[in-house]
Design a protein around this motif. Structure first.
Motif, short mmCIF file in Angstrom:
data_model
loop_
_atom_site.label_atom_id
_atom_site.label_comp_id
_atom_site.label_asym_id
_atom_site.label_seq_id
_atom_site.Cartn_x
_atom_site.Cartn_y
_atom_site.Cartn_z
N ALA A 128 0.85 -1.19 0.00
CA ALA A 128 0.00 0.00 0.00
C ALA A 128 0.89 1.23 0.00
N MET A 129 0.45 2.30 -0.68
CA MET A 129 1.25 3.52 -0.68
C MET A 129 0.36 4.75 -0.74
N ALA A 130 0.86 5.83 -0.13
CA ALA A 130 0.18 7.12 -0.13
C ALA A 130 1.21 8.20 -0.39
N HIS A 131 0.75 9.32 -0.97
CA HIS A 131 1.67 10.32 -1.50
C HIS A 131 1.08 11.70 -1.34
N ASN A 132 1.90 12.64 -0.91
CA ASN A 132 1.55 14.06 -0.92
C ASN A 132 2.57 14.78 -1.78
N GLY A 133 2.11 15.49 -2.80
CA GLY A 133 3.02 16.20 -3.68
C GLY A 133 2.66 15.99 -5.13
N ASN A 134 3.61 16.25 -6.02
CA ASN A 134 3.39 16.10 -7.45
C ASN A 134 4.72 15.82 -8.13
N ALA A 177 4.56 7.32 1.82
CA ALA A 177 4.50 6.28 2.84
C ALA A 177 4.14 4.98 2.14
N VAL A 178 4.95 3.95 2.34
CA VAL A 178 4.75 2.65 1.70
C VAL A 178 4.70 1.58 2.78
N MET A 179 3.67 0.72 2.73
CA MET A 179 3.48 -0.28 3.79
C MET A 179 3.22 -1.66 3.19
N GLU A 204 2.85 -6.01 4.67
CA GLU A 204 2.34 -6.70 5.85
C GLU A 204 3.27 -6.56 7.05
N GLU A 205 4.57 -6.36 6.79
CA GLU A 205 5.55 -6.42 7.87
C GLU A 205 6.38 -5.16 8.04
N GLU A 206 6.16 -4.14 7.22
CA GLU A 206 7.06 -3.00 7.26
C GLU A 206 6.36 -1.74 6.76
N LEU A 207 6.78 -0.61 7.32
CA LEU A 207 6.33 0.71 6.87
C LEU A 207 7.56 1.57 6.65
N ILE A 208 7.60 2.27 5.49
CA ILE A 208 8.70 3.18 5.20
C ILE A 208 8.13 4.51 4.73
N VAL A 209 8.61 5.60 5.31
CA VAL A 209 8.22 6.94 4.85
C VAL A 209 9.45 7.63 4.31
N SER A 210 9.25 8.54 3.35
CA SER A 210 10.38 9.22 2.71
C SER A 210 9.97 10.61 2.28
N LEU A 211 10.96 11.49 2.15
CA LEU A 211 10.74 12.87 1.75
C LEU A 211 11.70 13.24 0.63
#
Length: 472
Positions: free
Chosen positions: A108-114, A171-173, A175-182
């Motif tokens: 799963a992933m979510a994004h803010n920006g362009n 933000a990418v998730m 089943e076992e891990e979450l990673i956020v990046s800028l």
């Protein structure tokens, strides 16, 4: 009359939590705090360690989630998103978090920006066999990650993220891990917090306040933060570049109770108002702000000038978001439904109307008319930011240069068309002073692209491509 074009619309907002028994419920509350950043769709994905569970829909958060929906989102990890369509049309398929399944598991992933090189990357990927399921630029990252040979999520991201140009907090998730990046310039805000033993990440710190989380620090440009069963740790996917946090976050986008890089938004807006008063004072009887984002600047202007601040304009909070306006007469009636001038405050008075921006000019024109129809003797318009003369390529829905009023009219022409007695904008230097992000200090630069035309990244497709970028 000014041409009818789109104005400023908000960004998207993301919220994630790792390691809490009420992850879905807390994410819902966090997204509620971020609702101002997107009203077109909302979603939450949770992980119970073995499977991802998804619920998302179009509309406001309260429309997307009904009774019982959160109960069907088990797990101690969650990722949520509220969306404004800066890239991609509306519709369920574009509501985030996006959810992908493969033989290796779910993502799963979510994004803010362009992403300004979205079309270039998409064309390249399609030529090599990729089939896209959405029309949002967020999906690009999933395809780039899948092409990386590593099985580890962090290595896939480290291979994919440097190919992106533009503004992004991801933000990418699994089943076992979450990673956020800028992104390397830090164009978008992203903060890290803690709630007991759980970790929380959000686009704005106001989301921490609602759930009782403690602010820890801001995510750094070019940084990835990894959350898994071993805890939390940080690594870089690229070196940070010249910092360019979006100025409009302070001017308009963020909530007043949020802190961006430890600068309170309300305080920054008050300082912008004070600086505006130093640069553009006027003899007047009362100061009023256009609700809601300009109230803080109006208070600062009033304090600096010793002119009384009054609620000369009242916002009706129960007007629908999609009021139908098939004629000019009904469009003007729509403005009256959303805003009302307080006759008892403005009648016979010289009024300073403080606003944060003028994009197309139509709204300002109608507000000036509202105030004068209510008996204002004079209306002096003061804008607590510089004129917007260039488009934003990084996730704010300002239009092309041809449609930006300040790019095509002089200030005197704008004043005359809107019927104001005077019109002044804050200077670029005044904006920098008011916000307090002195570029000589570490990590304190800001993006001024829409005010100056000087952008922190290359714009591969140029301004011509922006015509189709806003809501593809």
């Amino acid at each position: 009359m000014f041409p009818e074009v789109k104005g400023i619309n908000e960004e998207c907002g993301l919220f994630a939590i790792w390691g809490h028994s009420e992850a879905a419920q807390l994410t819902y509350y966090g997204l509620h705090s971020l609702q101002h950043r997107g009203q077109e769709g909302a979603g939450i994905v949770t992980s119970d360690g073995e499977e991802l569970h998804v619920h998302k829909n179009t509309g406001l958060l309260t429309e997307a989630f009904q009774a019982g929906d959160l109960d069907r989102l088990p797990g101690r990890q969650a990722l949520g998103h509220v969306r404004y369509a800066t890239a991609g049309n509306g519709g369920y398929e574009n509501v985030q978090p996006l959810h992908f399944k493969s033989e290796d598991g779910s993502l799963a992933m979510a994004h803010n920006g362009n992403l300004v090189n979205y079309q270039e990357l998409k064309s390249e990927l399609e030529r090599s066999g990729s089939i896209f399921q959405t029309t949002t630029d967020t999906e690009i990252l999933a395809h780039l990650m899948k092409r990386h040979r590593s099985d580890e999520l962090r290595n896939q991201l480290k291979g994919a993220l440097p190919q992106l140009i533009g503004a992004y907090s991801f933000a990418v998730m699994t089943e076992e891990e979450l990673i956020v990046s800028l992104d390397p310039h830090g164009l978008r805000p992203l903060s890290l917090g803690q709630l007991g033993d759980a970790y929380v990440v959000a686009s704005e710190t106001c989301a921490f306040d609602l759930i009782g989380a403690e602010y820890v620090r801001d995510v750094e440009p070019g940084e990835m933060i990894v959350f898994n069963c071993d805890g939390m740790f940080s690594e870089r996917f690229t070196e940070a570049r010249e910092r360019a946090l979006c100025s409009m976050e302070y001017v308009y986008l963020a909530r007043p109770d949020s802190n961006l890089e430890q600068i309170n938004v309300h305080t920054a807006r008050k300082q912008l108002g004070k600086q505006l008063a130093r640069e553009a004072d006027v003899d007047a009887d009362v100061v009023t702000g256009v609700p809601d984002s300009s109230i803080s600047a109006a208070i600062g202007f009033a304090e600096q000038t010793n002119i009384p601040y009054e609620l000369g304009l009242i916002k009706n909070r129960y007007v629908g978001r999609t009021f139908i306006q098939p004629s000019q007469a009904l469009r003007e009636q729509g403005v009256k439904m959303k805003l009302s001038a307080v006759r008892g405050v403005v009648e016979g008075k010289r009024v300073v109307m403080v606003d944060d921006s003028i994009v197309r000019g139509t709204t300002s024109q109608r507000i000036v008319k509202l105030l004068k129809d209510a008996g204002a003797k004079e209306v002096h318009v003061r804008i607590s930011a510089p004129p917007i003369i260039r488009p934003c390529f990084y996730g704010i829905d300002t239009s092309t240069t041809d449609e930006l009023i300040a790019a095509n009219y002089t200030i005197e022409e704008m004043r005359e068309k809107m019927g104001a007695d005077s019109l002044r904008f804050l200077s670029i230097d005044g904006l920098k002073t008011g916000i307090g992000r002195d570029a000589s200090q570490p990590n304190c630069g800001q993006c001024l692209g829409c005010y100056t035309g000087e952008y922190p990244t290359a714009i591969p497709n140029g301004e011509k491509e922006l015509v189709g970028l806003g809501k593809r």
